[in-house]
Write a protein that holds these residues in place. Structure first.
Motif, mmCIF file in Angstrom:
data_model
loop_
_atom_site.group_PDB
_atom_site.id
_atom_site.type_symbol
_atom_site.label_atom_id
_atom_site.label_comp_id
_atom_site.label_asym_id
_atom_site.label_seq_id
_atom_site.Cartn_x
_atom_site.Cartn_y
_atom_site.Cartn_z
ATOM 1 N N VAL A 73 0.878 -1.185 0.000
ATOM 2 C CA VAL A 73 0.000 0.000 0.000
ATOM 3 C C VAL A 73 0.910 1.228 0.000
ATOM 4 C CG1 VAL A 73 -1.806 -1.223 1.315
ATOM 5 C CG2 VAL A 73 -0.118 0.153 2.556
ATOM 6 N N TYR A 74 0.341 2.414 -0.171
ATOM 7 C CA TYR A 74 1.153 3.636 -0.077
ATOM 8 C C TYR A 74 1.521 3.892 1.389
ATOM 9 C CZ TYR A 74 1.001 5.351 -4.864
ATOM 10 O OH TYR A 74 1.214 5.491 -6.215
ATOM 11 N N HIS A 104 11.407 1.313 6.963
ATOM 12 C CA HIS A 104 11.709 0.721 5.656
ATOM 13 C C HIS A 104 13.174 0.942 5.302
ATOM 14 C CE1 HIS A 104 7.424 1.267 5.883
ATOM 15 N NE2 HIS A 104 7.233 0.485 4.843
ATOM 16 N N THR A 154 11.106 -2.825 20.989
ATOM 17 C CA THR A 154 11.306 -3.474 19.686
ATOM 18 C C THR A 154 10.959 -2.513 18.561
ATOM 19 O OG1 THR A 154 9.037 -4.262 19.817
ATOM 20 C CG2 THR A 154 10.762 -5.798 20.513
ATOM 21 N N PRO A 264 0.131 -3.280 18.532
ATOM 22 C CA PRO A 264 -0.813 -2.280 19.031
ATOM 23 C C PRO A 264 -1.857 -1.857 17.994
ATOM 24 C CG PRO A 264 1.420 -1.732 19.689
ATOM 25 C CD PRO A 264 1.530 -2.887 18.762
HETATM 26 O O1 TXA Z 1 2.678 -2.945 4.107
HETATM 27 C C1 TXA Z 1 2.877 -2.278 5.126
HETATM 28 O O2 TXA Z 1 3.262 -2.784 6.193
HETATM 29 C C2 TXA Z 1 2.635 -0.771 5.041
HETATM 30 C C3 TXA Z 1 3.635 -0.182 4.041
HETATM 31 C C4 TXA Z 1 3.563 1.306 3.947
HETATM 32 O O3 TXA Z 1 4.910 -0.619 4.373
HETATM 33 N N1 TXA Z 1 2.743 -0.157 6.315
HETATM 34 C C5 TXA Z 1 1.810 -0.306 7.291
HETATM 35 O O4 TXA Z 1 2.071 0.428 8.434
HETATM 36 O O5 TXA Z 1 0.834 -1.008 7.177
HETATM 37 P P1 TXA Z 1 0.984 0.687 9.569
HETATM 38 O O6 TXA Z 1 1.616 1.669 10.479
HETATM 39 O O7 TXA Z 1 -0.290 1.066 8.949
HETATM 40 O O8 TXA Z 1 0.905 -0.673 10.328
HETATM 41 C C6 TXA Z 1 1.988 -1.116 11.113
HETATM 42 C C7 TXA Z 1 1.560 -2.240 12.014
HETATM 43 C C8 TXA Z 1 0.669 -1.743 13.130
HETATM 44 O O9 TXA Z 1 -0.322 -2.719 13.390
HETATM 45 C C9 TXA Z 1 1.651 -1.613 14.304
HETATM 46 O O10 TXA Z 1 1.016 -1.722 15.541
HETATM 47 C C10 TXA Z 1 2.600 -2.788 14.018
HETATM 48 O O11 TXA Z 1 2.738 -2.798 12.621
HETATM 49 N N2 TXA Z 1 3.917 -2.578 14.633
HETATM 50 C C11 TXA Z 1 4.871 -1.689 14.293
HETATM 51 N N3 TXA Z 1 5.935 -1.770 15.127
HETATM 52 C C12 TXA Z 1 5.643 -2.754 16.022
HETATM 53 C C13 TXA Z 1 6.325 -3.312 17.143
HETATM 54 N N4 TXA Z 1 7.519 -2.877 17.517
HETATM 55 N N5 TXA Z 1 5.717 -4.314 17.830
HETATM 56 C C14 TXA Z 1 4.503 -4.773 17.449
HETATM 57 N N6 TXA Z 1 3.798 -4.279 16.398
HETATM 58 C C15 TXA Z 1 4.357 -3.280 15.696
#
Ligand code: TXA
Ligand code: MG
Length: 379
Positions: A73-74, A104, A154, A264
């Motif tokens: 996705v974007y 990324h 993390t 989360p």
């Molecule tokens: O495909 C994707 O993953 C897209 C593209 C842009 O890379 N990004 C994406 O990001 O979907 P976002 O922020 O919409 O979702 C990130 C997910 C969230 O559910 C967040 O809670 C989880 O990843 N997440 C990020 N860091 C984390 C961590 N340290 N521990 C547990 N979950 C984490």
């Protein structure tokens, strides 16, 4: 400063409308920028010399935020090492501050300072799936802006499989933190136009590389323990993971509503179109019966179907979303279809369900979130 004094003026007018300071700030910050499209649709061999891409990379280096395409996705990207840039991401999206971002990277050297350790299992998964739609949760390193991880120890990292995303990260020469580039709660954007719709005025630019491929987000896995735990199903399937490592399991918080999910982001209502969405597990006749009942009460009703099934329904709007026989096409079209209902005047949407196998697991995870977890089952 300026908006604070405008707020005071507004209060002096004693208008009858309720608008608290937070909401006022939000409305005004939505018009901070004249959001530009930077089109890089036909990136060739010389992609890194493309002026639009260089402009976007310059913004990232200056701690501005820019939306860009990935294979899923974007994303809304910013310098992962800078708190100011990360704050701008959270503000533009209206994202809760306890939801961490994915970082990324374009090359393995960028793991330096980003993570403190790469376990043998993590290395195996990187070798098998990077670049690609797999996010690995690893112990965080010292060069990560505090807000990126929302206070967790993390950090989530992935190497996207998209030439524009990779070229942007290379050109900026920084790890780029990027959540999906939608307003919080909405379906993720799979075209630059979706991003524009949600974030116009709130960000300076959108790198337009056309529609994304996979259509749902990356799979998020925690591989710090003995098992590989799927925290969010996505573009890399459970079956694909199982072909590479033993002991793959779903985070219990994903399947049992009483347990808190380890990711989360999974606890929030998400991916939702404006009208309520109801998932229906049953025959065509059962779904049609639900449609008829609501229409008899004067409601406008939409149906989310597939190419194969669309002619079975009589409703105000029927939107097909890919082909059932090729479930990857359903993932590819899912968010566009959910967003398309917002261009209609339906009061309620009924959706078909999909087998929870392959990428169907991610599709059902997103649909269940859109529907608030409720499935209407035929007796
Ligand atoms: O495909 C994707 O993953 C897209 C593209 C842009 O890379 N990004 C994406 O990001 O979907 P976002 O922020 O919409 O979702 C990130 C997910 C969230 O559910 C967040 O809670 C989880 O990843 N997440 C990020 N860091 C984390 C961590 N340290 N521990 C547990 N979950 C984490
Ligand atoms: Mg998201």
């Amino acid at each position: 400063m300026l908006s604070a004094s405008v707020y005071n003026l507004w209060m002096m007018c004693k208008t009858p409308f309720y608008l608290d300071e937070k909401r006022f700030e939000r409305i005004f910050s939505m018009n901070k920028y004249e959001t530009k499209y930077l089109s890089v649709d036909n990136l060739g061999e010389n992609q890194r010399n493309c002026p639009q891409l260089m402009q976007a990379a310059l913004w990232i280096k200056e701690n501005e935020v820019v939306a860009f395409p990935t294979e899923t996705v974007y994303g809304l990207g910013g310098n992962a090492q800078n708190d100011e840039a990360i704050t701008k991401i959270f503000q533009a999206k209206g994202r809760p501050s306890d939801n961490p971002l994915i970082v990324h990277i374009a090359k393995y050297e960028q793991l330096e300072g980003l993570v403190s350790e790469v376990s043998p299992t993590a290395r195996k998964l990187m070798d098998a799936f990077w670049p690609g739609p797999l996010t690995l949760i690893m112990p965080k390193g010292e060069h990560v802006a505090h807000q990126v991880t929302a206070g967790l120890s993390t950090v989530g990292v992935r190497m996207p499989d998209h030439p524009v995303a990779l070229a942007l990260i290379e050109e900026a020469n920084l790890p780029i933190a990027a959540p999906s580039a939608n307003r919080s709660g909405r379906p993720s954007p799979t075209t630059a136009q979706h991003v524009y719709h949600d974030l116009k005025g709130a960000i300076p630019a959108i790198v337009d590389g056309g529609a994304t491929g996979v259509g749902v987000e990356s799979t998020v896995v925690d591989c710090s323990g003995d098992v590989v735990a799927i925290l969010r199903p996505g573009g890399v399937t459970k079956e694909q993971l199982e072909a590479v490592v033993d002991n793959v399991m779903m985070d219990p918080g994903l399947v049992d509503q009483k347990q808190a999910p380890k990711s989360p982001g999974m606890k929030y209502t998400h991916y939702a179109p404006d009208a309520p969405l109801r998932l229906v597990d049953g025959s065509f006749a059962f779904l049609q019966h639900l449609v008829d009942k609501d229409r008899a009460e004067g409601k406008k009703v939409g149906v989310l179907s597939t190419e194969e099934t669309k002619d079975h329904y009589h409703a105000d709007v029927v939107i097909p979303c890919g082909q059932r026989a090729q479930v990857a096409t359903v993932a590819h079209h899912l968010y566009d279809a959910l967003r398309a209902f917002n261009e209609t005047d339906v009061d309620v949407i009924y959706s078909e369900v999909f087998p929870k196998a392959g990428v169907g697991l991610a599709i059902m995870n997103r649909l269940e979130k859109s529907a608030g977890g409720v499935i209407l089952r035929e007796e």
